[in-house]
Design a protein around this motif. Sequence first.
Motif, short mmCIF file in Angstrom:
data_model
loop_
_atom_site.label_atom_id
_atom_site.label_comp_id
_atom_site.label_asym_id
_atom_site.label_seq_id
_atom_site.Cartn_x
_atom_site.Cartn_y
_atom_site.Cartn_z
N HIS A 17 13.55 -12.50 -28.28
CA HIS A 17 13.24 -11.07 -28.16
C HIS A 17 11.76 -10.76 -28.41
O HIS A 17 11.34 -9.61 -28.29
CB HIS A 17 14.09 -10.25 -29.14
CG HIS A 17 15.55 -10.33 -28.86
ND1 HIS A 17 16.49 -10.12 -29.84
CD2 HIS A 17 16.24 -10.62 -27.73
CE1 HIS A 17 17.70 -10.25 -29.32
NE2 HIS A 17 17.57 -10.56 -28.04
N GLY A 18 10.99 -11.78 -28.78
CA GLY A 18 9.57 -11.56 -29.04
C GLY A 18 9.25 -11.76 -30.50
O GLY A 18 10.00 -12.39 -31.24
N PRO A 19 8.12 -11.18 -30.95
CA PRO A 19 7.71 -11.35 -32.34
C PRO A 19 8.77 -10.84 -33.32
O PRO A 19 9.45 -9.85 -33.06
CB PRO A 19 6.44 -10.51 -32.46
CG PRO A 19 5.95 -10.35 -31.06
CD PRO A 19 7.17 -10.37 -30.19
N GLU A 20 8.87 -11.52 -34.43
CA GLU A 20 9.82 -11.13 -35.47
C GLU A 20 9.46 -9.74 -36.01
O GLU A 20 8.28 -9.45 -36.23
CB GLU A 20 9.77 -12.16 -36.60
CG GLU A 20 10.81 -12.01 -37.64
CD GLU A 20 10.79 -13.15 -38.63
OE1 GLU A 20 11.49 -13.03 -39.65
OE2 GLU A 20 10.10 -14.15 -38.40
N PRO A 21 10.46 -8.88 -36.23
CA PRO A 21 10.15 -7.55 -36.76
C PRO A 21 9.72 -7.62 -38.22
O PRO A 21 10.06 -8.56 -38.95
CB PRO A 21 11.47 -6.79 -36.63
CG PRO A 21 12.52 -7.85 -36.65
CD PRO A 21 11.90 -9.05 -36.00
N THR A 22 8.97 -6.61 -38.63
CA THR A 22 8.63 -6.45 -40.04
C THR A 22 9.84 -5.79 -40.70
O THR A 22 10.34 -4.77 -40.21
CB THR A 22 7.40 -5.55 -40.21
OG1 THR A 22 6.30 -6.15 -39.52
CG2 THR A 22 7.05 -5.35 -41.67
N VAL A 23 10.32 -6.36 -41.80
CA VAL A 23 11.52 -5.86 -42.46
C VAL A 23 11.15 -5.31 -43.82
O VAL A 23 10.44 -5.96 -44.60
CB VAL A 23 12.58 -6.97 -42.60
CG1 VAL A 23 13.81 -6.44 -43.33
CG2 VAL A 23 12.96 -7.52 -41.24
N ARG A 24 11.62 -4.10 -44.10
CA ARG A 24 11.42 -3.45 -45.40
C ARG A 24 12.80 -3.17 -45.98
O ARG A 24 13.66 -2.63 -45.29
CB ARG A 24 10.64 -2.16 -45.23
CG ARG A 24 9.24 -2.39 -44.70
CD ARG A 24 8.61 -1.08 -44.26
NE ARG A 24 7.28 -1.30 -43.77
CZ ARG A 24 6.97 -1.49 -42.50
NH1 ARG A 24 7.91 -1.49 -41.58
NH2 ARG A 24 5.73 -1.68 -42.11
N CYS A 25 12.99 -3.53 -47.24
CA CYS A 25 14.32 -3.39 -47.86
C CYS A 25 14.30 -2.36 -48.98
O CYS A 25 13.29 -2.17 -49.64
CB CYS A 25 14.77 -4.73 -48.45
SG CYS A 25 14.94 -6.02 -47.22
N TRP A 26 15.44 -1.73 -49.18
CA TRP A 26 15.68 -0.85 -50.32
C TRP A 26 16.83 -1.45 -51.13
O TRP A 26 17.78 -1.99 -50.56
CB TRP A 26 16.10 0.55 -49.86
CG TRP A 26 14.99 1.37 -49.31
CD1 TRP A 26 14.11 2.14 -50.02
CD2 TRP A 26 14.63 1.53 -47.93
NE1 TRP A 26 13.25 2.77 -49.16
CE2 TRP A 26 13.55 2.41 -47.87
CE3 TRP A 26 15.15 1.02 -46.74
CZ2 TRP A 26 12.95 2.79 -46.68
CZ3 TRP A 26 14.55 1.39 -45.55
CH2 TRP A 26 13.47 2.26 -45.53
N HIS A 27 16.74 -1.32 -52.43
CA HIS A 27 17.77 -1.84 -53.31
C HIS A 27 18.21 -0.76 -54.29
O HIS A 27 17.43 0.09 -54.69
CB HIS A 27 17.24 -3.05 -54.10
CG HIS A 27 16.73 -4.13 -53.22
ND1 HIS A 27 17.56 -4.98 -52.54
CD2 HIS A 27 15.47 -4.50 -52.88
CE1 HIS A 27 16.85 -5.83 -51.84
NE2 HIS A 27 15.57 -5.56 -52.02
N GLY A 28 19.45 -0.80 -54.69
CA GLY A 28 19.96 0.07 -55.74
C GLY A 28 20.19 1.50 -55.33
O GLY A 28 20.23 1.85 -54.15
N ALA A 29 20.29 2.35 -56.33
CA ALA A 29 20.68 3.74 -56.12
C ALA A 29 19.61 4.58 -55.44
O ALA A 29 19.92 5.65 -54.93
CB ALA A 29 21.04 4.37 -57.47
#
Length: 114
Positions: A17-29
């Motif tokens: 699909h091309g370049p890997e996406p930039t991933v941002r994560c959220w954790h918890g409440a």
Amino acid sequence: MSGIPDAVPRRPWRPEHGPEPTVRCWHGAGRPALLVRSSGKWRYAPVHARQDYADGSVAYQVSVDLLGDTTATHQLYTWPQPGLRIAHGPRDIDADRQRWGTDITGQPKTPRRR
């Protein structure tokens, strides 16, 4: 009937699909949440991650009970689309912007790769 279609999931990224996406994560409440239209009803869906693709598209990975039977699954949805709405942003939107460069309301700064 509202006339709003159910949300359409996106296929996960693959190398072809091309370049890997930039991933941002959220954790918890403090994580943001979307409302996902499924089986003609709006379902609450906490956001686990945002994926920013090289083509400028954005997708959110959420946990959602698609059938209303208390069985939650992980789904990936391209943003925006008619079957998605913002339920609420992250607990501290300003801190999230500072840390990740953007937030679920779509107010971008310059994104950074982790």
